[in-house]
Design a protein around this motif. Structure first.
Motif: not given
Length: 389
Positions: A77-81, A328-350
């Motif tokens: 890849l070229h520097e700007h890509q 960790n390639d300098k030409h890359c980025f990532e937009m992740y979609g995290f799915d998280i569930l809350l239990d009845s005690s408000l604890k987040p679970w991935l």
């Protein structure tokens, strides 16, 4: 580190630093209107053919990115890509690898903490962290078929626990089912091999089902949180403010008779939109900020503030769990979609992390949210490149 920030980029194609923005060229094999229209509104132009390699940004599918970085094709890849995935993003986004990496990371952190508490100077240690390590944030998970014997052992120790089985490489709720009896899994697996080992149709993970989710209006929901990573070493990540909740159409029930009812248990929009009572106006979604207001009004402001901190800790430590594994390639980025569930005690679970979170839109609000998301992603990516020059 997870940071909430807004940055405006102002760069032009052909600048001395090689970074581009206004009037740039993009290529895409991902024909979602929220991506194409956002780029064009920023003044970008699409390359004219599939073979055209004169591009600045390639918004590509994970399969295309795999081909781009295949060492056998000799491509550089070229520097700007830039491309929108890291070469081995699957270390976090494939369900079995996500669990394996997070489990390893937790063990390492706990080992270092224990060594420090006992005065062992030989162990490297960086505690406390900006985001405190959660006690546990991924449900107990087994990879099938490799961990089948371990799963059976765990199942027999806790026969009243419900489990959820998911294919490792599919999305949008495809192939998911709940398990309350061991023979359900045996029947699905497709019989026995000559050696007596259970045969599996494809790689799966089976995870402990969170049977006591937080309910709103009696309905189960999970949260989609968007996180942009522009660098893994050092880790630079941005949490998008516009996350949202995805609701099931039908009232939640833990009754065994309802285990096969996807409209009770699976929050995926691709599934819920087929329900008879699906709401076309709201798309079964609720803004993350509205959820926080609901929690503040029902549990108090301290509960809300604690939840926000704990969610950010889940996001931060999940990224750190794969920090050493990601190329960790300098030409890359990532937009992740995290799915998280809350239990009845408000604890987040991935629950899982998506490399290509859905950019389909079901309502006008959904379309505007995702266009703003893509616009901010592009602005931040180029602002970060300019800052590091």
């Amino acid at each position: 580190v997870v940071v909430v920030v807004v940055v405006v980029a102002d760069m032009r194609r052909g600048s001395d630093r090689g970074f581009v923005e206004i009037g740039a060229l993009y290529k895409s094999d991902f024909d979602k209107q929220v991506v194409l229209r956002t780029l064009e509104r920023r003044g970008w132009q699409r390359t004219k053919g599939d073979d055209d390699e004169d591009w600045d940004l390639y918004w590509a599918s994970v399969h295309t990115v795999r081909a781009i970085f295949n060492p056998e094709n000799g491509r550089r890849l070229h520097e700007h890509q830039l491309v929108n995935h890291y070469p081995n993003h699957y270390e976090l986004t494939r369900k079995d690898l996500m669990h394996r990496n997070i489990k390893r990371y937790r063990k390492e952190k706990e080992k270092h903490l224990e060594a420090a508490m006992h005065g062992d100077d030989r162990q490297p240690f960086s505690w406390p962290d900006e985001h405190e390590l959660p006690q546990e944030w991924v449900p107990t998970t087994f990879a099938l078929p490799s961990d089948y014997a371990l799963f059976v052992e765990e199942f027999r120790r806790n026969p009243n626990v419900t489990w959820i089985a998911k294919p490792t490489g599919k999305a949008q709720g495809r192939g998911i089912f709940l398990v309350s009896k061991l023979n359900q899994l045996k029947k699905w697996a497709g019989g026995q091999a000559p050696s007596g080992q259970t045969l599996f149709r494809e790689p799966y993970v089976v995870s402990r089902y969170i049977a006591d989710p937080l309910l709103v209006g009696g309905k189960k929901f999970d949260m989609r949180m968007y996180v942009l990573v522009t660098n893994y070493r050092p880790l630079k990540a941005f949490l998008y403010r516009g996350g949202f909740c995805r609701f099931c159409v039908e009232q939640y029930s833990s009754d065994v008779a309802e285990l096969d009812n996807v409209f009770v248990h699976l929050t995926n929009v691709a599934i819920q939109k087929n329900a008879e009572d699906y709401n076309d106006k709201t798309g079964g979604k609720w803004a993350y900020d509205d959820l926080l207001l609901f929690i503040e009004s029902t549990r108090g402001i301290e509960a809300r503030e604690k939840l926000v901190i704990e969610i950010e800790a889940v996001l931060a430590h999940s990224l750190k769990a794969v920090q050493s594994a990601i190329i960790n390639d300098k030409h890359c980025f990532e937009m992740y979609g995290f799915d998280i569930l809350l239990d009845s005690s408000l604890k987040p679970w991935l629950l899982e992390v998506n490399a290509s979170p859905s950019l389909s839109t079901t309502t006008e609000d959904d379309r505007l949210l995702k266009m703003r998301l893509i616009n901010d992603v592009i602005g931040l990516v180029y602002a970060c490149r300019a800052a590091s020059a």
